[in-house]
Each structure stands twice: as C-alpha cells, then as structure tokens.
Scaffold this active site. Structure first.
Site, mmCIF file in Angstrom:
data_model
loop_
_atom_site.group_PDB
_atom_site.id
_atom_site.type_symbol
_atom_site.label_atom_id
_atom_site.label_comp_id
_atom_site.label_asym_id
_atom_site.label_seq_id
_atom_site.Cartn_x
_atom_site.Cartn_y
_atom_site.Cartn_z
ATOM 1 N N CYS A 42 0.787 -1.239 0.000
ATOM 2 C CA CYS A 42 0.000 0.000 0.000
ATOM 3 C C CYS A 42 0.822 1.294 0.000
ATOM 4 O O CYS A 42 0.488 2.218 -0.754
ATOM 5 C CB CYS A 42 -1.031 -0.008 1.127
ATOM 6 S SG CYS A 42 -0.476 -0.673 2.682
ATOM 7 N N ARG A 64 8.070 -10.261 5.736
ATOM 8 C CA ARG A 64 7.766 -9.830 7.101
ATOM 9 C C ARG A 64 8.596 -10.647 8.090
ATOM 10 O O ARG A 64 8.742 -11.859 7.928
ATOM 11 C CB ARG A 64 6.272 -9.983 7.397
ATOM 12 C CG ARG A 64 5.410 -9.096 6.498
ATOM 13 C CD ARG A 64 3.934 -9.239 6.765
ATOM 14 N NE ARG A 64 3.154 -8.420 5.832
ATOM 15 C CZ ARG A 64 1.830 -8.387 5.771
ATOM 16 N NH1 ARG A 64 1.118 -9.135 6.614
ATOM 17 N NH2 ARG A 64 1.210 -7.611 4.893
ATOM 18 N N GLN A 78 0.731 -11.632 -2.543
ATOM 19 C CA GLN A 78 -0.718 -11.517 -2.384
ATOM 20 C C GLN A 78 -1.376 -11.140 -3.707
ATOM 21 O O GLN A 78 -0.739 -10.536 -4.573
ATOM 22 C CB GLN A 78 -1.067 -10.429 -1.361
ATOM 23 C CG GLN A 78 -0.644 -10.710 0.056
ATOM 24 C CD GLN A 78 -0.994 -9.555 0.975
ATOM 25 O OE1 GLN A 78 -0.731 -8.391 0.657
ATOM 26 N NE2 GLN A 78 -1.579 -9.849 2.113
ATOM 27 N N ASP A 99 -2.999 -8.685 -4.285
ATOM 28 C CA ASP A 99 -3.192 -7.437 -3.563
ATOM 29 C C ASP A 99 -3.552 -6.323 -4.543
ATOM 30 O O ASP A 99 -2.991 -6.254 -5.639
ATOM 31 C CB ASP A 99 -1.882 -7.103 -2.843
ATOM 32 C CG ASP A 99 -2.039 -6.029 -1.799
ATOM 33 O OD1 ASP A 99 -3.171 -5.802 -1.362
ATOM 34 O OD2 ASP A 99 -1.018 -5.432 -1.423
ATOM 35 N N HIS A 159 -5.144 -1.963 -4.706
ATOM 36 C CA HIS A 159 -5.623 -0.745 -4.051
ATOM 37 C C HIS A 159 -6.396 0.078 -5.063
ATOM 38 O O HIS A 159 -5.974 0.220 -6.212
ATOM 39 C CB HIS A 159 -4.449 0.039 -3.466
ATOM 40 C CG HIS A 159 -3.736 -0.725 -2.395
ATOM 41 N ND1 HIS A 159 -2.666 -1.562 -2.672
ATOM 42 C CD2 HIS A 159 -3.971 -0.845 -1.059
ATOM 43 C CE1 HIS A 159 -2.265 -2.143 -1.556
ATOM 44 N NE2 HIS A 159 -3.036 -1.730 -0.567
ATOM 45 N N LYS A 217 -12.295 -2.853 8.435
ATOM 46 C CA LYS A 217 -12.089 -3.944 7.487
ATOM 47 C C LYS A 217 -13.303 -4.856 7.441
ATOM 48 O O LYS A 217 -13.949 -5.090 8.452
ATOM 49 C CB LYS A 217 -10.848 -4.737 7.889
ATOM 50 C CG LYS A 217 -10.531 -5.941 7.012
ATOM 51 C CD LYS A 217 -9.147 -6.508 7.306
ATOM 52 C CE LYS A 217 -9.036 -7.145 8.647
ATOM 53 N NZ LYS A 217 -7.716 -7.804 8.854
ATOM 54 N N HIS A 268 -8.253 -0.852 0.236
ATOM 55 C CA HIS A 268 -7.318 -1.971 0.181
ATOM 56 C C HIS A 268 -8.158 -3.237 -0.002
ATOM 57 O O HIS A 268 -9.126 -3.429 0.728
ATOM 58 C CB HIS A 268 -6.542 -2.121 1.489
ATOM 59 C CG HIS A 268 -5.808 -0.906 1.945
ATOM 60 N ND1 HIS A 268 -4.438 -0.895 2.140
ATOM 61 C CD2 HIS A 268 -6.238 0.342 2.274
ATOM 62 C CE1 HIS A 268 -4.069 0.297 2.572
ATOM 63 N NE2 HIS A 268 -5.141 1.058 2.662
#
Length: 646
Positions: A332, A361, A379, A381, A383, A463, A509
């Site tokens: 992000c 991570r 991911q 992922d 946005h 979320k 997100h």
C-alpha cells in the site's frame, strides 16, 4: 431480607437479595443443564449472589458462551491435575482458544505423551470427585504473598501487572486455587467430555526474550458425542496437513537455510502460477491494471505511511550508504506514492492498482508454520483510488468478484465480519465512523448477513473479512477489504474534481485470495490435494499396459499438450495396478489407460476422479482430447460471470 424482581424468559419472579443465580433459576424451572448464567447481559457464575433487579437467563453448555465456560473450567481442571502429579510445576495462564484451551507451565523437564495420559486420567478422577467451584475476591497484596508462598511466581507477576482498580478474583476447587475472572462451572463433575491433544513450547507472555514454557493443549465439549466428532476431525486434519501433503505431492519444501520462505518445486510453481493466471483473468474482467513496485524502500516511505511506528519490529531493516531501508512488507505505501506521480483528474478515477510483488515480514521463528505463517509471500493485492461517490460501486464490484471466486472454488460456508477501529489507530475519528457505516450499509444492500468484530480493524481503517469454514469446520480469513482513513492524507495525494478543485481520493485496500502461500495451504487441506481439474499441476496421466502401447501413450500426451493440457506418460515397466495406484496417490484427476485394443482403435480407456473402479467406456482419442481440453480451462478464461445477489 429485601426483595428484588428478576425477569426470566419474559416472566417476572421475586427473589431475595443475595440469592444465587442458580437458586433463582431452579425455582423458576429454568436452570436445566446450565453451566453459567447471564445477568443483564453479563456472564456470571451460577453461584453469584444477585443484588438488584435485572434479567436472568441460563447458559447451556451447547451455546458458544456455555462452551467457553466448559473449556475454561477444563483448563483449571488440567492445571489442578498437573499440580497433583508434578507439584514442582508452576502454573501461568490457561485461556480458551478456538476449538479448545491450553495451559502454560514452567517445569524442569519436557512433558511426554505418557505424562499427558497420566494427567488426563487424573483430570477424570478430579471431575468425578465433584468439587464445588468457589469464587472469592482477594486482597491484592495478600494474594501476591499467598502465590509467592506457594512458589507460583508467575501468578504473582500477573497480579502485579493488573490495573489497580481491577478486583482480584480467585476460583478454588478442592485443594487448587487459581487467579481468574471466570465464570466457571458450579462443580467439576460438569466436566465429562474432554481430551488433551498435544504439548508444545511457548515463550512466557509470547516474548522470545523470556523463558520457554510448556503448553499443554486440550479440548472440551458438552457431551462425549461432540467430543468424538471433533477428535475424528482432528485425525482427518493430521492426514490433510499441508506440511505433509504438499511435500508428498512434490509441491514445495521448507528448509532451515531459508526459515519461513518456502521452496516451490516445479509442480508447486505450476500451481502457484495458475492461481496468478486465474486472478489476472479476473483483473481483466473487473478493470484492474497490474503494476510492479520496488521491494526495497528508504524508511521515509514507511514513516509517511505510518507503518514505521506501527510495524517496524515486523520488518526486515538494513542500512546502505548511510540510509535506513526497509524490505517491503506490504504494497500500500508504494501504491499511494505511485498514485501521487502526475496530475490526476476525476475522469481518471477509479484507478485499480494490482501488484503481485514479493513481500517480506519478520515473523518470529516460534510462529512460523508451513505455508500459513511465512516470512516471504505474495498476495493478490490491489488498491483502488476513487472519488468518495464511487466507493459504494467499487465495494459492490469487490463483493461480486469475491462471490465469483468462492463459486469457482466451491467455498459455500462463509461468514462475514466487519472489523472496527482498534485501540491504536491513525486518521480522524469522523473518517473512521463514516468508513464503518459505509461498509455495513454496503453489505446490507448486497444482501450479506454479517457480525461486528470491535477493535479488530487495521490501524489505518476498518475492514471487512470473509471467513471461510473448511471441510474440517475450521475458520480461515480469505477476502478482505479496508477503507483507508489516513494514507491519502499522510501522502498528500489528490485529484482535480469536476468543478476544478483539489479533492482527496478515497482509498480501498482489497485482496480476494489473500496470501497465495496461505491460500494454497488452506486449499490443500480443504481438498486433501484433490485440486480442481483446472488447477491440478498434472491434469492427465496416460498409462500403457504393454510396451507395444507405449508409443500410442506418448502420442496421446503430445496431443493433449498441444491443446494446453498438463499431461504426462507413465511408461515404466510396471503392472497396470501399480501405475493406477501411483497416479491416485499423486491426486491425478484424469487417468487414461491404453493397451493393444486402444492402439488398434485409436482410443483410450479414461478414468476421471470420482469414477468407479471400472472407469468409463473406451473413447476415441480426439473426443477424449476435446473433452479434457474444455474441462481444464481456467475459470476466468472461460467467461464466468458474477454470481447473483446472495
């Protein structure tokens, strides 16, 4: 004595001040098999005296609240048994967890499986002794001194860390006393269906700098039938464990040379890339543009986004040329930075930015677990940057994509939760309130039922979590969507509105599969490795019965591969039964057998997963290839459409 008025199931009954909840329920005929009670919504012990008017209801062991009381009480039963058998063991904490409980102990040697058998036998003995469970409130300093005198240093430390205003509540059963908020069952004989499952190491207070304790896990249910069903599922879970099934299918392996970062083998890489291809098909359909962003940033980026203060300890940090850098743990911040490059108009929005970049991570070594908890992952992922007026449409589009994905994978047991503002957060309260309201309203309009999960949102926004329950009845969070309440402001990104003013974009997100590694682990255990045909690393294996049919088998494989089918031949000099069993062990969805007759007739004898042992009638090679090639198409590539409203 003074009288009070108690409402039980809509009817008022008169009770005496100080009369216990259990006694009042008994007189009203409403106690049944209760293990606790609710008084004005608060869970209490059946032995708790009632001091005022209120509403009272019995808590059955068949309810989630009752099951929690049973399991918490069984954790105390475990601790009492351990102290009886191993008096030198120190007790620490013993909470309820999903599907059971655990208790951590400090003891000089590791507990063995034989120890667990002895402990469980002692637990059954204590349960039959029917000790009354008594709640008392103790003086803080006196209780600390009492536990220290007992040699329970951990309990004394816990009490010292409690807020000064918090009462010190103790529960005693027989010779055993424990610090606990409760509530608990009225007596130990209520605990009849439990099982200790395993022992593991755990750091005190979850800090790897503290001493290592021993954690004994167990589970408990309202009756032995439910316990037996659960234990059956646990045995099935062991068979399906992705850490066993994945290597057995030659998909991936884990090695100490790269802790928490899996090696994907050739078949596993096919599986991984097919998932990416599937998601890319959805991106094309739903209007996403894929980008590639750096994996290494100067720490200033994470300071601007807010991750540096909230997330630094979970990041890989390094120094170069006198600057501090962070390896990217999420996409992000980079996406917001990328959005800020160049002027944007309302006509450009929405911008849907997707990224399959590798993320890293610094998960602690003690929590790493197969593919479900890793240090390196990717991911699906994305946005979304849009105008405030476009947020609901984007939300509905996300819900449509999620429905489509779950349909393609056959996920039908899904629950939705709205996770709200946590204790530590960034962004204005008014933005949080508006975002939470938007999520709830959007779900309602789309026909979704949902629950609230207070305090579980991300630090930058509320979320929505789609929690999928697999065949083993375990819950996994897959799809998530967050409305960002801080980052667009922190980065100062903007767009030109229709009236020529500067506007702040809304930022969403979202992920549907989530971490691809974790998704593969879930899918492996849900399917036991029997992947959907379109996803299977090897979709067809052709087996020859005789050497004379080997060339024909290889020819069938070649025709299948020409049509995009992942096919291979097993032309080993082995018996047919051996080859069939080997293919079944490798979870090959389609097996084609060829012998002299098939050579003569230019055919195959097919077996599709789920067929009986005889398989299907012989089929011309051309027809077989046509059927298989149509069936293996990736869902997003064969024109699937969003499902109807839930």
């Amino acid at each position: 004595m003074s009288e009070i008025s108690i409402d039980i199931r809509g009817e008022r009954t008169v009770a005496q001040v100080g009369e216990t909840a259990g006694a009042v329920l008994d007189r009203a005929g409403g106690r049944g098999d209760a293990v606790g009670a609710r008084f004005d919504g608060d869970l209490i012990d059946l032995s708790r005296p009632l001091e005022r008017d209120g509403t009272l209801e019995a808590v059955s062991p068949k309810t989630p609240d009752g099951l929690e009381i049973l399991r918490h009480s069984t954790a105390h039963l475990l601790a009492q048994a351990v102290k009886r058998i191993f008096p030198a063991a120190q007790v620490t904490i013993g909470p309820v967890i999903e599907d059971g409980f655990y208790y951590d102990f400090a003891f000089e040697r590791p507990f063995t499986p034989e120890d667990l058998e002895k402990i469980e036998a002692e637990m059954k003995k204590i349960a039959k002794e029917k000790h009354t469970v008594v709640r008392t409130v103790g003086d803080r300093e006196q209780t600390i001194a009492r536990f220290e005198e007992m040699g329970e240093a951990y309990k004394a430390e816990i009490i010292r860390g409690l807020p000064a205003e918090e009462p010190i509540t103790l529960y005693t059963q027989g010779e055993f006393t424990d610090l606990c908020r409760g509530p608990h069952v009225p007596h130990t004989k209520k605990l009849a269906a439990f099982k200790l499952t395993r022992v593991a190491g755990a750091y005190w207070r979850g800090d790897e700098n503290n001493e290592m304790l021993q954690r004994i896990y167990g589970t408990a249910f309202a009756d032995k039938k439910e316990l037996k069903e659960h234990l059956t599922l646990l045995e099935e879970a062991k068979k399906r464990d992705h850490r066993k099934v994945g290597p057995a299918l030659d998909l991936f392996s884990l090695h100490p040379v790269a802790p928490g970062i899996p090696f994907f083998h050739a078949k596993g890489t096919i599986l991984y890339n097919t998932l990416v291809e599937y998601v890319r098909g959805l991106y094309e359909k739903y209007g996403y543009a894929e980008v590639m962003t750096p994996q290494l940033y100067k720490s200033e980026l994470f300071k601007t986004s807010g991750h540096y203060d909230s997330y630094k300890d979970d990041m890989f940090m390094l120094e170069a040329d006198g600057d501090e850098y962070g390896v990217k743990p999420m996409n992000c911040p980079g996406h917001v930075y990328l959005f800020g490059q160049g002027k944007k108009s309302y006509r450009d929005l929405p911008i849907r930015m997707a990224d399959f970049s590798r993320l890293y991570r610094l998960e602690r070594s003690g929590v790493l677990s197969g593919l479900t908890r890793v240090r390196g992952f990717s991911q699906d992922d994305a946005h979304i940057f849009c105008t405030p007026e476009q947020v609901d449409d984007e939300f509905q589009s996300f819900l449509a994509m999620t429905r489509e994905v779950y349909d393609d994978f056959g996920f039908d047991d899904v629950e939705v939760a709205v996770e709200t503002k946590p204790e530590k957060y960034i962004g204005e309260d008014v933005l949080w309130e508006e975002a939470e309201r938007t999520l709830c309203d959007g779900l309602t309009r789309a026909g979704f039922e949902y629950t609230m999960s207070p305090g579980d949102g991300a630090f930058y926004g509320p979320k929505i979590a789609f929690n999928f329950r697999d065949v083993l009845k375990r819950s996994w969070t897959l799809s998530t969507l967050q409305i960002d309440c801080a980052m667009p402001d922190r980065f100062g990104v903007s767009y030109v509105t229709a009236d020529g003013q500067e506007g702040r974009p809304a930022m969403l997100h979202r992920a549907v599969l989530g971490s691809l590694e974790r998704f593969l682990a879930i899918l492996l255990e849900h399917t036991a490795g029997d992947f959907p045909l379109w996803l299977a690393p090897v979709q067809v294996r052709v087996l020859n019965v005789t050497d004379r049919a080997a060339d024909h088998a290889r020819g069938v494989v070649e025709r299948l591969r020409d049509r995009g089918v992942r096919a291979e031949v097993d032309d080993r000099n082995e018996k047919l039964g051996f080859k069939i069993r080997a293919a079944e062990m490798q979870k090959i969805p389609v097996i084609a057998v060829v012998g002299d007759k098939e050579v003569e007739n230019e055919s195959v004898a097919p077996r599709w997963r789920g067929d009986d042992q005889k398989g299907r009638p012989p089929q011309a090679v051309g027809a077989f290839v046509d059927e298989v090639s149509a069936a293996v198409a990736v869902p997003g590539k064969r024109g699937s459409t969003p499902l109807a409203d839930a």
